[in-house]
Design a protein around this motif. Structure first.
Motif, PDB file in Angstrom:
ATOM      1  N   LYS A  55       0.835  -1.208   0.000  1.00 15.10           N
ATOM      2  CA  LYS A  55       0.000   0.000   0.000  1.00 15.10           C
ATOM      3  C   LYS A  55       0.871   1.260   0.000  1.00 15.10           C
ATOM      4  N   LEU A  56       1.980   1.229   0.728  1.00 19.96           N
ATOM      5  CA  LEU A  56       2.893   2.370   0.747  1.00 19.96           C
ATOM      6  C   LEU A  56       3.472   2.604  -0.646  1.00 19.96           C
ATOM      7  N   PHE A  57       3.950   1.536  -1.274  1.00 23.46           N
ATOM      8  CA  PHE A  57       4.463   1.663  -2.642  1.00 23.46           C
ATOM      9  C   PHE A  57       3.372   2.190  -3.574  1.00 23.46           C
ATOM     10  N   ALA A  58       2.171   1.640  -3.465  1.00 22.44           N
ATOM     11  CA  ALA A  58       1.070   2.047  -4.346  1.00 22.44           C
ATOM     12  C   ALA A  58       0.701   3.518  -4.161  1.00 22.44           C
ATOM     13  N   SER A  59       0.941   4.055  -2.971  1.00 21.45           N
ATOM     14  CA  SER A  59       0.592   5.457  -2.720  1.00 21.45           C
ATOM     15  C   SER A  59       1.472   6.432  -3.499  1.00 21.45           C
ATOM     16  N   VAL A  60       2.638   5.992  -3.977  1.00 18.44           N
ATOM     17  CA  VAL A  60       3.515   6.859  -4.755  1.00 18.44           C
ATOM     18  C   VAL A  60       3.662   6.354  -6.200  1.00 18.44           C
ATOM     19  N   LEU A  61       2.751   5.488  -6.612  1.00 23.94           N
ATOM     20  CA  LEU A  61       2.769   4.944  -7.963  1.00 23.94           C
ATOM     21  C   LEU A  61       2.202   5.956  -8.940  1.00 23.94           C
ATOM     22  N   ARG A  62       2.886   6.145 -10.061  1.00 18.65           N
ATOM     23  CA  ARG A  62       2.441   7.054 -11.106  1.00 18.65           C
ATOM     24  C   ARG A  62       2.550   6.364 -12.451  1.00 18.65           C
ATOM     25  N   LYS A  63       1.684   6.737 -13.377  1.00 24.64           N
ATOM     26  CA  LYS A  63       1.798   6.253 -14.760  1.00 24.64           C
ATOM     27  C   LYS A  63       2.103   7.447 -15.641  1.00 24.64           C
ATOM     28  N   GLU A  64       3.166   7.333 -16.383  1.00 27.62           N
ATOM     29  CA  GLU A  64       3.539   8.344 -17.360  1.00 27.62           C
ATOM     30  C   GLU A  64       3.535   7.668 -18.720  1.00 27.62           C
ATOM     31  N   GLY A  65       3.698   8.430 -19.775  1.00 30.26           N
ATOM     32  CA  GLY A  65       3.649   7.885 -21.122  1.00 30.26           C
ATOM     33  C   GLY A  65       4.605   6.733 -21.353  1.00 30.26           C
ATOM     34  N   ASP A  66       5.726   6.743 -20.671  1.00 25.29           N
ATOM     35  CA  ASP A  66       6.739   5.717 -20.900  1.00 25.29           C
ATOM     36  C   ASP A  66       6.709   4.595 -19.870  1.00 25.29           C
ATOM     37  N   GLY A  67       5.670   4.507 -19.064  1.00 28.40           N
ATOM     38  CA  GLY A  67       5.563   3.392 -18.126  1.00 28.40           C
ATOM     39  C   GLY A  67       5.122   3.803 -16.735  1.00 28.40           C
ATOM     40  N   TRP A  69       6.011   4.344 -12.621  1.00 28.04           N
ATOM     41  CA  TRP A  69       7.096   4.837 -11.780  1.00 28.04           C
ATOM     42  C   TRP A  69       6.653   4.911 -10.330  1.00 28.04           C
ATOM     43  N   LEU A  70       7.573   4.651  -9.422  1.00 21.73           N
ATOM     44  CA  LEU A  70       7.383   5.011  -8.020  1.00 21.73           C
ATOM     45  C   LEU A  70       8.109   6.337  -7.845  1.00 21.73           C
ATOM     46  N   VAL A  71       7.398   7.340  -7.362  1.00 26.85           N
ATOM     47  CA  VAL A  71       7.952   8.683  -7.251  1.00 26.85           C
ATOM     48  C   VAL A  71       7.880   9.113  -5.792  1.00 26.85           C
ATOM     49  N   THR A  72       9.040   9.268  -5.180  1.00 32.11           N
ATOM     50  CA  THR A  72       9.104   9.730  -3.792  1.00 32.11           C
ATOM     51  C   THR A  72       9.540  11.193  -3.800  1.00 32.11           C
ATOM     52  N   PRO A  73       9.544  11.844  -2.656  1.00 33.15           N
ATOM     53  CA  PRO A  73      10.005  13.240  -2.646  1.00 33.15           C
ATOM     54  C   PRO A  73      11.470  13.407  -3.071  1.00 33.15           C
ATOM     55  N   VAL A  74      12.280  12.336  -3.058  1.00 31.87           N
ATOM     56  CA  VAL A  74      13.699  12.499  -3.376  1.00 31.87           C
ATOM     57  C   VAL A  74      14.189  11.705  -4.587  1.00 31.87           C
ATOM     58  N   GLU A  75      13.436  10.724  -5.062  1.00 32.54           N
ATOM     59  CA  GLU A  75      13.893   9.922  -6.195  1.00 32.54           C
ATOM     60  C   GLU A  75      12.705   9.295  -6.909  1.00 32.54           C
ATOM     61  N   ARG A  76      13.008   8.702  -8.061  1.00 31.17           N
ATOM     62  CA  ARG A  76      11.985   7.985  -8.800  1.00 31.17           C
ATOM     63  C   ARG A  76      12.624   6.764  -9.446  1.00 31.17           C
ATOM     64  N   GLY A  77      11.816   5.715  -9.614  1.00 31.52           N
ATOM     65  CA  GLY A  77      12.320   4.509 -10.258  1.00 31.52           C
ATOM     66  C   GLY A  77      11.209   3.792 -10.986  1.00 31.52           C
ATOM     67  N   ARG A  78      11.594   3.122 -12.041  1.00 30.89           N
ATOM     68  CA  ARG A  78      10.642   2.418 -12.901  1.00 30.89           C
ATOM     69  C   ARG A  78      10.270   1.074 -12.278  1.00 30.89           C
ATOM     70  N   ILE A  79       8.998   0.683 -12.464  1.00 32.25           N
ATOM     71  CA  ILE A  79       8.554  -0.648 -12.072  1.00 32.25           C
ATOM     72  C   ILE A  79       7.810  -1.271 -13.250  1.00 32.25           C
ATOM     73  N   GLU A  80       7.709  -2.593 -13.251  1.00 27.00           N
ATOM     74  CA  GLU A  80       7.030  -3.310 -14.327  1.00 27.00           C
ATOM     75  C   GLU A  80       5.607  -3.648 -13.890  1.00 27.00           C
TER      76      GLU A  80
END
Length: 176
Positions: A55-67, A69-80
């Motif tokens: 649930k914590l991960f899902a709270s920062v989940l975003r969808k952008e055109g290229d896939g 992402w988990l987006v935190t206040p300090v970093e972002r990373g791609r997930i499948e």
């Protein structure tokens, strides 16, 4: 002696709002997380069994055109994501509305802001129904819930569909 800032919001972002991808956060590449078609999350192939962590991960989940992402206040990373990041595991009628429950306990009332859509699998010709959860993130409606929708459906202009939130959502053509 250092004084405390009077505007604490300047120090801490609003945790109720999702951070934007375009605010200069470093891209940390692939986080090794995967959301499977059935809604389970895994980390480098190992299922994540702690629902509060998911649930914590899902709270920062975003969808952008290229896939995704988990987006935190300090970093972002791609997930499948194999299909959709959530699954709609239950639905109940509340008056004229349909209230969906996701696998992460989010409640979504179908309507203008949370539409239901049907995609047809090109290989199997089976319907794949979805409901919008938030900000471009959908839930795959599980088969048993889809059967409930079909049971509640009505015919309009040759289409079988269901209404919620004042919107009619076609589920498919009526069979003769």
């Amino acid at each position: 002696m250092t004084q405390m800032p009077t505007n604490l919001k300047a120090l801490a972002p609003d945790m109720g709002a999702l951070p934007s991808l375009d605010q200069g956060r470093p891209d940390c590449g692939d986080f090794g997380l995967k959301i499977h078609r059935d809604g389970t999350w895994s980390y480098y192939g190992s299922p994540i069994g702690r629902k509060p962590l998911v649930k914590l991960f899902a709270s920062v989940l975003r969808k952008e055109g290229d896939g995704y992402w988990l987006v935190t206040p300090v970093e972002r990373g791609r997930i499948e994501v194999e299909d959709a990041p959530f699954t709609a595991i239950a639905c109940e009628r509340q008056g004229e509305n349909l209230l969906f429950t996701t696998n992460l306990d989010e409640l979504v009332t179908a309507g203008k802001d949370h539409p239901i859509r049907i995609e047809v699998d090109p290989e199997t010709a089976e319907p794949r129904p979805y409901v919008m959860v938030r900000a471009g993130l959908e839930a795959l409606i599980v088969r048993s819930v889809f059967y409930d929708l079909v049971a509640w459906a009505e015919e309009r202009n040759g289409l079988l569909g269901i209404s919620s939130g004042g919107v009619f959502f076609p589920l498919g053509p009526c069979e003769a």
